[in-house]
Design an enzyme around this catalytic site. Sequence first.
Site, PDB file in Angstrom:
ATOM      1  N   GLY A   1      47.035 -25.498  44.323  1.00  0.00           N
ATOM      2  CA  GLY A   1      45.809 -26.162  44.399  1.00  0.00           C
ATOM      3  C   GLY A   1      44.905 -26.467  43.205  1.00  0.00           C
ATOM      4  O   GLY A   1      44.742 -27.575  43.064  1.00  0.00           O
TER       5      GLY A   1
ATOM      6  N   GLY B   1      46.540 -26.089  40.214  1.00  0.00           N
ATOM      7  CA  GLY B   1      47.655 -26.621  39.331  1.00  0.00           C
ATOM      8  C   GLY B   1      47.578 -28.170  39.412  1.00  0.00           C
ATOM      9  O   GLY B   1      47.733 -29.057  38.451  1.00  0.00           O
TER      10      GLY B   1
ATOM     11  N   CYS C   1      50.356   7.853  60.443  1.00  0.00           N
ATOM     12  CA  CYS C   1      49.831   8.483  61.708  1.00  0.00           C
ATOM     13  C   CYS C   1      48.713   7.489  62.314  1.00  0.00           C
ATOM     14  O   CYS C   1      48.841   7.588  63.520  1.00  0.00           O
ATOM     15  CB  CYS C   1      49.594   9.832  61.732  1.00  0.00           C
ATOM     16  SG  CYS C   1      48.841  10.561  60.236  1.00  0.00           S
TER      17      CYS C   1
ATOM     18  N   ASN D   1      49.446 -26.945  52.521  1.00  0.00           N
ATOM     19  CA  ASN D   1      49.120 -27.514  51.307  1.00  0.00           C
ATOM     20  C   ASN D   1      48.237 -28.686  51.402  1.00  0.00           C
ATOM     21  O   ASN D   1      47.347 -28.957  50.177  1.00  0.00           O
ATOM     22  CB  ASN D   1      50.151 -27.429  50.461  1.00  0.00           C
ATOM     23  CG  ASN D   1      51.139 -26.279  50.161  1.00  0.00           C
ATOM     24  OD1 ASN D   1      52.264 -26.469  50.098  1.00  0.00           O
ATOM     25  ND2 ASN D   1      50.511 -25.047  50.489  1.00  0.00           N
TER      26      ASN D   1
ATOM     27  N   ARG E   1      50.655 -13.314  37.633  1.00  0.00           N
ATOM     28  CA  ARG E   1      49.651 -13.336  36.673  1.00  0.00           C
ATOM     29  C   ARG E   1      49.886 -12.214  35.710  1.00  0.00           C
ATOM     30  O   ARG E   1      49.619 -12.483  34.133  1.00  0.00           O
ATOM     31  CB  ARG E   1      48.300 -13.179  37.252  1.00  0.00           C
ATOM     32  CG  ARG E   1      47.789 -14.396  38.096  1.00  0.00           C
ATOM     33  CD  ARG E   1      46.350 -13.928  38.339  1.00  0.00           C
ATOM     34  NE  ARG E   1      45.657 -15.048  38.918  1.00  0.00           N
ATOM     35  CZ  ARG E   1      45.281 -15.726  40.106  1.00  0.00           C
ATOM     36  NH1 ARG E   1      45.694 -14.398  41.096  1.00  0.00           N
ATOM     37  NH2 ARG E   1      45.003 -16.657  40.467  1.00  0.00           N
TER      38      ARG E   1
END
Lengths: 702, 337
Positions: free
Chosen positions: A29, A31, A175, A58, A124
Amino acid sequence: MAAAIDGVLPGTLQELVKKSKVLVVGAGGIGCEVLKNLVLSGFHDIEIIDLDTIDLSNLNRQFLFHREHVGKSKARVARESALSFNPDAKIIAHHDSVTASQYGVSFFQKFDVILSALDNRAARNHVNRMCLNADVPLIESGTSGYNGQVELIKRGLTQCYECTPKEKQRTFPGCTIRNTPSEPIHCIVWAKHLFNQLFGESVDDEDISPDAADPDAQGPPQQGDADAAAGGDGDGDAKKPTEAEEEDATNGNVVRINTRQWAKDCDYDAGQLFNKFFDEDINYLLKMSHLWTSRKPPVPVSWDTLVPEGTTDVQPEFARQHHKVWTVEECAHVFANALKELAAAFLKQEAEGETLSWDKDDQPAMDFVAACANVRSYIFNIERKSRFEIKSMAGNIIPAIATTNAITAGISVLRAFNVLQAKWEQCKAVYARLRPNARGQFLVPDASLAGPNPKCYVCALDPAITLRIDTKRVHMKELRDDVLIKTLNMLHPDVNMMGTATILLSSEEDETTENDSKLLHELNVVDGTILSCDDFHQNYNLSIIISHFNAERDDPLFEVVADAKQLQPTKEQPKKEIAEEETVKAKEERKRSTNGADDGPSTSKRSRPTEIEDDDDDDCLVIEEDNDEDVMIVATDSLSVESTPKTAIKRKPSEAMEEEEDITEILDSSDEEAAGPTKCKRSKIEPSDLKIDPLMEVINID
Amino acid sequence: MGVEVDNKETAVELTEAETELYDRQIRLWGLESQKRLRTAKILISGLNGLGAEVTKNIILSGVNSVTLHDIQVVTEEDFCSQFLAARESLGKNRAKASLERARALNPMVDISADTQPLEEKTAEFFATFDVVLIIGQSNNELLRIDAICQELGVKFFAGDVWGMFGFYFASLQRHSYVEDVVKFKEVEAKPNQKAKFEKYAVPVQREVNYPAYSAWIDFDANAAGYQRQLKKDGPGVILLGVLQKFRTAHKRDPSYKSREADIGLLKAIRAELAPKSALSDNSLEVLFSQISPAVAVVGGVVAQEIIKVVTRMEAPHRNLFIFDPDTCAGYVQVIGG
C-alpha cells in the site's frame, strides 16, 4: 520527473534528487505510492524489494496493480507500472525477502536513503538493524486504517525502531482456550488449533481437548479419567478405541497424532467428529465441577439434534452470507461441508508427506474455523460472530485504505527530500489521524526529534539485556527459536558462553544440533551466566545475562527483563475499585501509546496521539490487551533495557573490524613501497578474517 | 426460467467480487458505507496532479461514477505529478487523456470525460452530482459554482496545490453524519481478579452547518483577533491568500519558466497583503508546478473528506485545510460561521 525540468524544484534539491540512489522496501500500500512519488519527482536510480505476490484484496489501494496482475510479483509489476509514469527512471525490482542473505550491509550502503513500507515487525526490525549498521538514513512508515506514521531513523541522531518496546502479541493461557473460554477470540483460537490438530502441522501448546490439570479445577473428578486427559487426550472418556493405543499420554505429540488418526479412522464422519468435540468433550469438562462453581457451565450440543437428516452435498445459501451470524444449526452444516473438503485436501497432501496450513483466504479452512468457533461460543454462551468478523480476528486483518497510504507515502517522500538536504531537524516524526487534535492538526508532526535510547538493546554501543528464564525447563532449541529469533529478532544467532570458547549454538547447519534438545542448565547455562549472542548477518552482538527462576505452571518460561528492578519480587498493589471513566481512559491511552503495530504505524512512540488499533499480522491472537495474570507472555510495557554490570571484557566484531581497518590504513600510508601485499590488504576485510589475530597480520605485512 | 436463475447467480458472484475487492476498507468503514459509496456520483474538475490523485483515490474506493472535467491540455509539467496522463498524450485534453488509466484502476466505476468550459456549466449540470471538487479556478468562478451547489444541496470542495503547498475548502451546507463515540463499561470480573473494562463504541448522529465559500473571501488574516492563531499555525493562510491574489492578478499561477521573476511578483503581493507576516522567502521557493509527494498528501486528504461526506460517517473537517510542506503539518481552520 520534476527534477528533470529546470525551475520546478529549488536548484540544490533538484541536483540531489537527480543523483540520489534510493531503496524502497515493500511494494504494498505505501510502497506503490512511494514509488510513484519518487519517479514523478525525478529520482532516477531506484531499487524496490518485495517478496509478495498480488492478491485481489490489495487492489483497493495498491493502485499500481490491476486485476490481470493477481498472482504476479508485486515488486516487478510495481516497477512496470511506475516506469509508465516516467520511462526515464531506472528501477531495479527484487522479488525477494529483504532478510535474505544477499542483502547484506554492503547492499544497504549503496543507497543515500532507504524508505521502508513494510507490513510486519520482523522485517522492520531487520531493516532497522541493517540501516544502523550501514549508517544509511531510514524513513520508516506504516498505516493502519485511518492512522499513519512516518519517522526518520538515523544512527546516533534519532531513536531506532527498537529503542522503544513493542507490545507483545496477545496470547492466552492454555486452560482458557481448552476449558474456560469467555470471549469469541478464545473460541476462534481454539478452532484454529482444532484445524491444526486435524489437518495442520502439529504445533506445541495447541491442545484442544479438556485440560484436567487446570489449577482452577482443583483436582480432577476421577483419577482414571484425569490421567488420560492430563496428557491432552482428546477423547476424554474410556469408550474410544484409540485410547488404549496411547503409549505415552504425557507426550502431546503422540496424542495429537492419535486424534488425527482417530478422525481419519472415522472417515471424517461429520457427526462423529462433531459429537466428540462439542458433546463428549464438553460433557467431560462438565465433570470438572470446580470450574463451574463461579462460571456458567457449558451446554453440550449433539449432532442429531442439529442436523437430523444429515447434510446435503450442496453448499447452502447461508454459507456464502459472510455478514450473517449463522445459527448453530447452520454452523453444523458449514462444519460438515468444510470438513469434507478439508479431509479430501488433507489426504491428498498427506500422501506427499505434507499437511495443510491454515489460511484465512482458503474458503473451507475459513468456513471450518468460523463454524467451529461459533458452535463453541454457543456452547459457552459467548456472543457468536459473522464469518466476516471471525476472519478479521482469526487472520489478524488490518483495515487499509488508499487515502491513508497516499498521505503517509507523500510525507515519507517529502521527508526524503529533507534527508537528502541533510535538514535533519526538519525530519520530525509525523502522524496521520482521523480526527484533528486540539490544535486542529490531523497530520501531526512531533515537537522534536526523538533521540536514541541509550539503553536500547539494539542501537546502544554495547547492548546487553537480562533474561529471566527457567533454565531447567527451557531447551537450547527454544532459547534459539523463542528468545533469540522470535523475541530478540535475530535471524541466525550464534551463542557463546562468555569468557569461554564454548559454542553453545551455531548458525552453521549441524554444528551444534546435539545441543538443541538439551536443557539450558545441562549446558551449564545457569543463574549468572553471561551469553554472548551474535547475528553475523545483522552485524549484531548482544550480551545476555541469565537470571534463573522456577516457572510455575502456565507461567511464561522466560521474560526479557533488562531492568534489574523487575527482578525484585513485586509487592502486591492495593487493589482499587476503579470505576471512573477517566482513569480507564488514561489507561487505554497509555496502552494504545505503546502498541507497536504490524502493518500499522511502525513504532510505539511516547506521543502517539490517538486511536491506534491493535494489530499484528503474525499468526493469531491479538485484538486487545489481556489483564489476565496468567498470560503466556507478559506484556513488556516496562521493557527498557538497562545496561548491565560488565563482568567480562568482550570484544565486538565491529570493533575488531574498525581496529583492523585502522591498522591497514596506517600501513598503507606509512609504507608506500610495500607494493604488493599492502594492496592486497587494502581490500575489504572479510568477516572470516576477524577470527585471525590482527597483530599476526601486521607482522606478516611488515 | 433458466436464464433468470443464471442472472441471479451472476449477480451474486458480482457482489462477492465486490466484497472481496473492497474487503480491507469494508473492515474499516463497514458495509453500509460501502453501499453508500456505490451510489455516489462525483465531479472532479481540473485534472492536474491534484485532480489525478483525488481521482485515483475516489475510484479505488468504489464510487458509482466519476466525471473528469477539464479544458486544458497535457503539458510537460503535468508529468511532475499527473500520472493518469500518458507521456504520449502531450497536447491532448487532460480529462480525455486520463480516461484510460483511470478506468484501469477499477473497472466497476463508471468514468467519463467532459471538455466543455466550466463557465458554460449551469445548475442543470451540477445537479447530477453528489459531490463537486473544483481545482485551479479563480475565486469568482468558485463563488459562482458554490452558490449553485448551495442552492442544489450538492457538496462543494475547492482545492489547489502550488508546488508543495496545498489547501482545500469545504462548503457542505447542512451536513449530518454518524460518529462513533467511545465509552467504557466494566466487564463482569472473575473472583480474585482486577476489574476489567471494555471499550465499546456508540454511534451518534450529528449535524453541522458549513458556511459558503464566500466566508473565505471575506476572511481577514490581518484581523487582530486572528494573530495569535496565525502564530501557532504558521503562515499557511497568508500564503494561500498571496497565491490566490497572484492567480487573480496575473490570470495564471507562478510558473517554473519564469521562476525568479514570479518569486519577485509573489514577494510584492506578500508586501502588500501581509507586510509583517512570518511568511519566509524559503517557502516561496517551492511553489512551482505540482510536486508529487505533496500532491499525494493533499489529494489523499481531499479524497478522504469526499468519502466521509458520501458515507456520512465521521465528521468532515471544518472547513479550510492547509498543508504546510515545511513541517508536514496538516491542519484545519474554522473560517466563518
